[in-house]
Design an enzyme around this catalytic site. Structure first.
Site, PDB file in Angstrom:
ATOM      1  N   PHE A   1      28.301  -8.030 -15.235  1.00  0.00           N
ATOM      2  CA  PHE A   1      27.144  -8.709 -15.808  1.00  0.00           C
ATOM      3  C   PHE A   1      26.008  -8.749 -14.788  1.00  0.00           C
ATOM      4  O   PHE A   1      25.342  -9.753 -14.597  1.00  0.00           O
ATOM      5  CB  PHE A   1      27.529 -10.120 -16.258  1.00  0.00           C
ATOM      6  N   GLY A   2      25.821  -7.598 -14.114  1.00  0.00           N
ATOM      7  CA  GLY A   2      24.661  -7.448 -13.249  1.00  0.00           C
ATOM      8  C   GLY A   2      23.473  -7.020 -14.087  1.00  0.00           C
ATOM      9  O   GLY A   2      23.387  -7.339 -15.278  1.00  0.00           O
TER      10      GLY A   2
ATOM     11  N   GLN B   1      22.435  -3.986 -15.393  1.00  0.00           N
ATOM     12  CA  GLN B   1      22.766  -3.213 -16.593  1.00  0.00           C
ATOM     13  C   GLN B   1      23.732  -3.960 -17.505  1.00  0.00           C
ATOM     14  O   GLN B   1      23.609  -3.910 -18.734  1.00  0.00           O
ATOM     15  CB  GLN B   1      23.359  -1.847 -16.215  1.00  0.00           C
TER      16      GLN B   1
ATOM     17  N   SER C   1      28.935 -14.473 -12.352  1.00  0.00           N
ATOM     18  CA  SER C   1      28.627 -13.685 -13.543  1.00  0.00           C
ATOM     19  C   SER C   1      29.289 -14.274 -14.780  1.00  0.00           C
ATOM     20  O   SER C   1      28.713 -14.265 -15.872  1.00  0.00           O
ATOM     21  CB  SER C   1      29.084 -12.233 -13.354  1.00  0.00           C
TER      22      SER C   1
ATOM     23  N   ASP D   1      28.755   1.148  -8.191  1.00  0.00           N
ATOM     24  CA  ASP D   1      29.465   2.411  -7.964  1.00  0.00           C
ATOM     25  C   ASP D   1      30.560   2.280  -6.915  1.00  0.00           C
ATOM     26  O   ASP D   1      31.653   2.848  -7.058  1.00  0.00           O
ATOM     27  CB  ASP D   1      28.483   3.499  -7.497  1.00  0.00           C
TER      28      ASP D   1
ATOM     29  N   LYS E   1      17.258   5.146 -18.727  1.00  0.00           N
ATOM     30  CA  LYS E   1      16.419   5.562 -17.603  1.00  0.00           C
ATOM     31  C   LYS E   1      15.474   4.435 -17.201  1.00  0.00           C
ATOM     32  O   LYS E   1      14.247   4.556 -17.195  1.00  0.00           O
ATOM     33  CB  LYS E   1      15.651   6.836 -17.951  1.00  0.00           C
TER      34      LYS E   1
ATOM     35  N   ASP F   1      19.777  12.182 -10.628  1.00  0.00           N
ATOM     36  CA  ASP F   1      19.512  10.754 -10.459  1.00  0.00           C
ATOM     37  C   ASP F   1      19.482  10.380  -8.981  1.00  0.00           C
ATOM     38  O   ASP F   1      18.560   9.702  -8.522  1.00  0.00           O
ATOM     39  CB  ASP F   1      20.570   9.944 -11.199  1.00  0.00           C
TER      40      ASP F   1
ATOM     41  N   GLU G   1      16.127   9.173  -6.896  1.00  0.00           N
ATOM     42  CA  GLU G   1      16.108   7.886  -6.185  1.00  0.00           C
ATOM     43  C   GLU G   1      15.759   8.070  -4.711  1.00  0.00           C
ATOM     44  O   GLU G   1      14.969   7.315  -4.151  1.00  0.00           O
ATOM     45  CB  GLU G   1      17.473   7.215  -6.303  1.00  0.00           C
TER      46      GLU G   1
ATOM     47  N   GLU H   1      -4.495  -1.445  -1.507  1.00  0.00           N
ATOM     48  CA  GLU H   1      -4.803  -0.021  -1.624  1.00  0.00           C
ATOM     49  C   GLU H   1      -3.561   0.856  -1.741  1.00  0.00           C
ATOM     50  O   GLU H   1      -3.588   1.866  -2.439  1.00  0.00           O
ATOM     51  CB  GLU H   1      -5.644   0.432  -0.424  1.00  0.00           C
TER      52      GLU H   1
ATOM     53  N   SER I   1     -11.702   8.356 -10.292  1.00  0.00           N
ATOM     54  CA  SER I   1     -13.006   8.933  -9.976  1.00  0.00           C
ATOM     55  C   SER I   1     -12.879  10.384  -9.519  1.00  0.00           C
ATOM     56  O   SER I   1     -11.793  10.830  -9.112  1.00  0.00           O
ATOM     57  CB  SER I   1     -13.688   8.115  -8.874  1.00  0.00           C
TER      58      SER I   1
END
Length: 342
Positions: free
Chosen positions: A28-29, A31, A56, A86, A134, A194, A198, A230, A255
């Site tokens: 339950f993080g 994702q 969680s 992972d 994504k 992926d 990253e 900036e 511009s």
């Protein structure tokens, strides 16, 4: 281009199929939160497989979810969606998931890392599929709530039941992806592109570019507040234009001075040396070298990882940014992430 693009939308998908399956979301993080909330709101039968009594578990129950131990959730479900980090997936899989899998179940991922690099090997009778939004899980949720969706990838690694693609599409639709677009790929392609994206561009490349630009301006005597605006704040405004209309829309909006500087000076910053560095990163990814380095770091105490996190947290750009954002309305309203709740 040699590849044909086919985008699946809700109109192409059997949206009711996923509602005939019992889904266990493991974790339950970011994702886990986003996908499980959307599944629930789409009318799916979903439970959370968690460490009972942990943070969680408390959060999930606050949102009205039924929670179980991971092993009990696997026993209960038809689809087991693994959404834990992972680096711990393989261990949790071996101890709490694999012993309870049955023929005919579906093992699902949102990143192909552990399957592609052989850290998890599923039984032959279990279908192995991927639905990979994504975007971060919190965005998966926030987009769904306003009637939109985050584009997603699907992939089939093992189709034991013969309907893995239909299940993947129906699941993707239930989390909102069918509103935006779903593209089919492979576990290999998703994993390697992926990781490359990253490291070389959207996380590593951009953050290094921003920090270096900030440092160059501050070292030259300019105000860190001006430097922040900036090189960091304006990044989002331009990325929004790119997201909607590519580089062309961004260049149409800026511009002539900015556009000319973009096309003549950009290649001097990101030139052949950077291109070669990107190629070297890709080789490390393809060979599995990065995967092994990452897993070793996570399994041996995270000393370098923690050191890098602290160094980045202490960087002047973070201190300046926190001060600026806390002083402006746009920095405080409508925040997607509430760390205490999601």
């Amino acid at each position: 281009m040699t590849n044909n693009l086919h985008i699946f939308l809700d109109k192409d998908i059997n949206k009711e199929l996923i509602k005939t399956k019992k889904i266990a979301v493991i974790g339950f993080g970011s994702q886990g939160y986003g996908q499980s909330m959307n599944l629930k709101d789409s009318g799916c039968d979903v439970v959370l497989g968690l460490r009972l009594g942990g943070k969680s578990d408390v959060k999930a129950k606050d949102y009205g979810f039924k929670t179980m131990s991971i092993s009990d959730a696997v026993k209960y479900a038809d689809i087991v969606q693994i959404l834990i980090p992972d680096e711990i997936q393989a261990k949790v899989y071996e101890e709490e998931i694999k012993p309870y899998l049955k023929n005919g179940q579906y093992l699902m991922f949102s990143h192909g890392f552990n399957i592609h690099f052989g850290k998890i090997i599923a039984p032959e009778g279990v279908s192995v599929i991927m639905v990979a939004p994504k975007g971060p899980g919190h965005t998966v949720r926030s987009e769904y709530q306003i009637g939109r969706g985050v584009p997603s990838l699907i992939a089939i690694y093992q189709d034991a039941a013969g309907d893995a693609k239909d299940i993947a599409l129906s699941y993707a639709s239930a989390i909102g992806a069918g509103r935006a677009g779903i593209i089919e790929t492979t576990f290999k392609e998703e994993t390697e592109t992926d990781l490359f994206g990253e490291q070389a561009v959207i996380c590593g490349g951009v953050s290094a570019l921003i920090k270096t630009g900030f440092e160059v301006l501050v070292e030259a005597g300019y105000s860190p507040y001006m430097a922040y605006f900036e090189v960091l704040h304006e990044m989002k405004l331009l990325v929004d234009l790119m997201n909607q209309g590519g580089l062309a829309d961004m260049r149409y909006s800026i511009s002539n001075t900015a556009e000319y500087g973009d096309m003549t000076r950009g290649p001097r910053v990101i030139g052949e040396q950077s291109r070669q560095a990107m190629k070297d990163l890709l080789k490390d990814i393809q060979s599995g070298s990065f995967a092994n380095e990452f897993l070793t770091e996570m399994q041996t105490g995270c000393k370098n990882f923690d050191k890098l996190r602290q160094e980045n947290a202490d960087h002047l750009i973070e201190k300046v940014g926190e001060e600026i954002r806390s002083s402006f309305v746009w920095g405080n309203n409508n925040k997607i992430i509430d760390r205490n709740r999601n």
